[in-house]
Design a protein around this motif. Structure first.
Motif, PDB file in Angstrom:
ATOM      1  N   MET A 196       0.838  -1.197   0.000  1.00 27.24           N
ATOM      2  CA  MET A 196       0.000   0.000   0.000  1.00 27.24           C
ATOM      3  C   MET A 196       0.875   1.250   0.000  1.00 27.24           C
ATOM      4  O   MET A 196       2.009   1.235   0.462  1.00 27.24           O
ATOM      5  CB  MET A 196      -0.915  -0.019   1.223  1.00 27.24           C
ATOM      6  N   THR A 197       0.341   2.335  -0.503  1.00 25.11           N
ATOM      7  CA  THR A 197       1.072   3.589  -0.562  1.00 25.11           C
ATOM      8  C   THR A 197       1.547   4.025   0.818  1.00 25.11           C
ATOM      9  O   THR A 197       0.888   3.773   1.832  1.00 25.11           O
ATOM     10  CB  THR A 197       0.183   4.695  -1.165  1.00 25.11           C
ATOM     11  N   GLY A 198       2.693   4.673   0.841  1.00 24.28           N
ATOM     12  CA  GLY A 198       3.213   5.196   2.101  1.00 24.28           C
ATOM     13  C   GLY A 198       2.608   6.530   2.482  1.00 24.28           C
ATOM     14  O   GLY A 198       2.805   7.016   3.603  1.00 24.28           O
ATOM     15  N   ASN A 199       1.869   7.136   1.546  1.00 24.17           N
ATOM     16  CA  ASN A 199       1.200   8.404   1.823  1.00 24.17           C
ATOM     17  C   ASN A 199      -0.174   8.103   2.418  1.00 24.17           C
ATOM     18  O   ASN A 199      -1.089   7.684   1.720  1.00 24.17           O
ATOM     19  CB  ASN A 199       1.056   9.213   0.530  1.00 24.17           C
ATOM     20  N   LEU A 200      -0.317   8.311   3.714  1.00 26.93           N
ATOM     21  CA  LEU A 200      -1.544   7.919   4.391  1.00 26.93           C
ATOM     22  C   LEU A 200      -2.776   8.609   3.813  1.00 26.93           C
ATOM     23  O   LEU A 200      -3.866   8.042   3.806  1.00 26.93           O
ATOM     24  CB  LEU A 200      -1.433   8.216   5.892  1.00 26.93           C
ATOM     25  N   ALA A 201      -2.590   9.824   3.307  1.00 23.60           N
ATOM     26  CA  ALA A 201      -3.739  10.551   2.759  1.00 23.60           C
ATOM     27  C   ALA A 201      -4.288   9.880   1.505  1.00 23.60           C
ATOM     28  O   ALA A 201      -5.453  10.087   1.140  1.00 23.60           O
ATOM     29  CB  ALA A 201      -3.344  11.990   2.452  1.00 23.60           C
TER      30      ALA A 201
ATOM     31  N   ALA B 264      -8.224   6.342  -1.377  1.00 18.64           N
ATOM     32  CA  ALA B 264      -8.341   6.289  -2.836  1.00 18.64           C
ATOM     33  C   ALA B 264      -7.738   5.000  -3.390  1.00 18.64           C
ATOM     34  O   ALA B 264      -8.278   4.403  -4.334  1.00 18.64           O
ATOM     35  CB  ALA B 264      -7.662   7.504  -3.465  1.00 18.64           C
ATOM     36  N   GLU B 265      -6.640   4.553  -2.801  1.00 18.87           N
ATOM     37  CA  GLU B 265      -6.008   3.336  -3.284  1.00 18.87           C
ATOM     38  C   GLU B 265      -6.873   2.112  -2.964  1.00 18.87           C
ATOM     39  O   GLU B 265      -6.961   1.171  -3.757  1.00 18.87           O
ATOM     40  CB  GLU B 265      -4.618   3.181  -2.671  1.00 18.87           C
ATOM     41  N   ILE B 266      -7.519   2.121  -1.807  1.00 18.35           N
ATOM     42  CA  ILE B 266      -8.431   1.038  -1.462  1.00 18.35           C
ATOM     43  C   ILE B 266      -9.577   0.980  -2.464  1.00 18.35           C
ATOM     44  O   ILE B 266      -9.953  -0.096  -2.950  1.00 18.35           O
ATOM     45  CB  ILE B 266      -8.975   1.220  -0.034  1.00 18.35           C
TER      46      ILE B 266
ATOM     47  N   LEU C 165      -9.280  -3.105   3.599  1.00 23.35           N
ATOM     48  CA  LEU C 165      -7.829  -3.119   3.790  1.00 23.35           C
ATOM     49  C   LEU C 165      -7.393  -4.427   4.445  1.00 23.35           C
ATOM     50  O   LEU C 165      -6.367  -5.010   4.078  1.00 23.35           O
ATOM     51  CB  LEU C 165      -7.413  -1.925   4.644  1.00 23.35           C
ATOM     52  N   VAL C 166      -8.182  -4.907   5.404  1.00 24.75           N
ATOM     53  CA  VAL C 166      -7.883  -6.170   6.072  1.00 24.75           C
ATOM     54  C   VAL C 166      -7.988  -7.338   5.101  1.00 24.75           C
ATOM     55  O   VAL C 166      -7.182  -8.272   5.147  1.00 24.75           O
ATOM     56  CB  VAL C 166      -8.827  -6.373   7.272  1.00 24.75           C
ATOM     57  N   THR C 167      -8.963  -7.296   4.194  1.00 26.16           N
ATOM     58  CA  THR C 167      -9.108  -8.355   3.197  1.00 26.16           C
ATOM     59  C   THR C 167      -7.884  -8.420   2.295  1.00 26.16           C
ATOM     60  O   THR C 167      -7.378  -9.507   1.983  1.00 26.16           O
ATOM     61  CB  THR C 167     -10.370  -8.126   2.348  1.00 26.16           C
TER      62      THR C 167
END
Length: 268
Positions: A49-54, A58-60, A222-224
């Motif tokens: 996953m992206t390191g940019n928490l913000a 959107a990535e999910i 995210l958990v999936t």
């Protein structure tokens, strides 16, 4: 010109097929594409996953459409018919839980997050004609190995007593928050999430003091993704699938079909 001379004038190729080894199978072009894309999609959706928490929400959402195809629409399961897995596909999941109270939004908890574990999360709602919660809203559950089918049918969240399965979480995000396939909410789970959506966000913080606000539904997705990424049996199967696809040789069965005619063709 010698009218009796015959020449192979029309030669056409059939659609390509793909001969794969270990196990030996001949796949149609469509079957081969499904096999190839399934492996590629799995690797994409489970990448880091992206390191940019913000950018996490959107990535999910972006990965949800691929998860819907792989899991909810069963592409990964359909692949098992073409290339049976050597062992049952399984994943680690929280042991089952039941909605404990119709006025409580309960999530599975025990989430992996930035190297930490988020303990149980519960939010209490005030509902008319529903007695208040009088007992502890959370009990910690250990992880257990379950089949991938059982994992997807497992309870992800309970919204005011309405159960929402993991498969339904995937479809909800893909259809309502990402691809916008349909605005028609016909399932009780979708309607329940809609009603409570604005109340379902929490701010989570890692041990490095990084913060991000996520809706519980995104957190479940995210958990999936994490469960797929950390499953030895599923990753082993995808590796086997990749090797199988790379063994493909293109073949054209009955490719050289010819038609002999006399030239010139004289009108009758």
């Amino acid at each position: 010109m010698d009218n009796s001379a015959k020449s192979p004038l029309f030669s056409h190729l059939m659609k390509p097929q793909f001969r794969l080894k270990s196990p030996d199978r001949v796949l149609s072009e469509a079957e081969f594409d499904v096999a190839r894309i399934t492996g590629e999609d799995f690797r994409f959706v489970t990448r880091e996953m992206t390191g940019n928490l913000a950018e996490v929400p959107a990535e999910i959402r972006a990965r949800s459409t691929i998860l819907r195809r792989l899991l909810s629409e069963k592409d990964l399961f359909n692949m098992g018919r073409l290339l049976p897995p050597s062992a049952e596909l399984s994943s680690r999941a929280d042991a089952g839980f039941n909605p404990i109270h119709p006025a409580v939004l309960v999530t599975c908890g025990n989430y992996p997050w930035a190297g930490d574990r988020l303990e149980g999360v519960a939010a209490e709602f005030s509902m008319k004609d529903v007695p208040p919660l009088t007992r502890v809203a959370w009990s910690y559950r250990d992880n257990a190995d379950v089949s991938l089918s059982e994992y997807l049918e497992g309870l992800a969240i309970a919204v005011l007593g309405t159960p929402v399965r993991r498969r339904e979480v995937i479809k909800y995000v893909a259809n309502k928050k990402a691809a916008h396939v349909s605005d028609h909410r016909k399932h009780a789970s979708e309607q329940a999430i809609d009603r409570a959506w604005s109340h379902m966000s929490i701010t989570i913080k890692s041990s490095r003091r990084e913060r991000v606000q996520l809706n519980h539904v995104y957190l479940e997705l995210l958990v999936t993704i994490e469960a797929l990424r950390s499953s030895p049996s599923i990753n082993r199967y995808i590796d086997e699938l990749g090797k199988w696809v790379r063994s493909a040789e293109i073949v054209y069965r009955g490719a050289a079909k010819t038609v002999d005619v006399n030239m010139p063709i004289r009108p009758r």
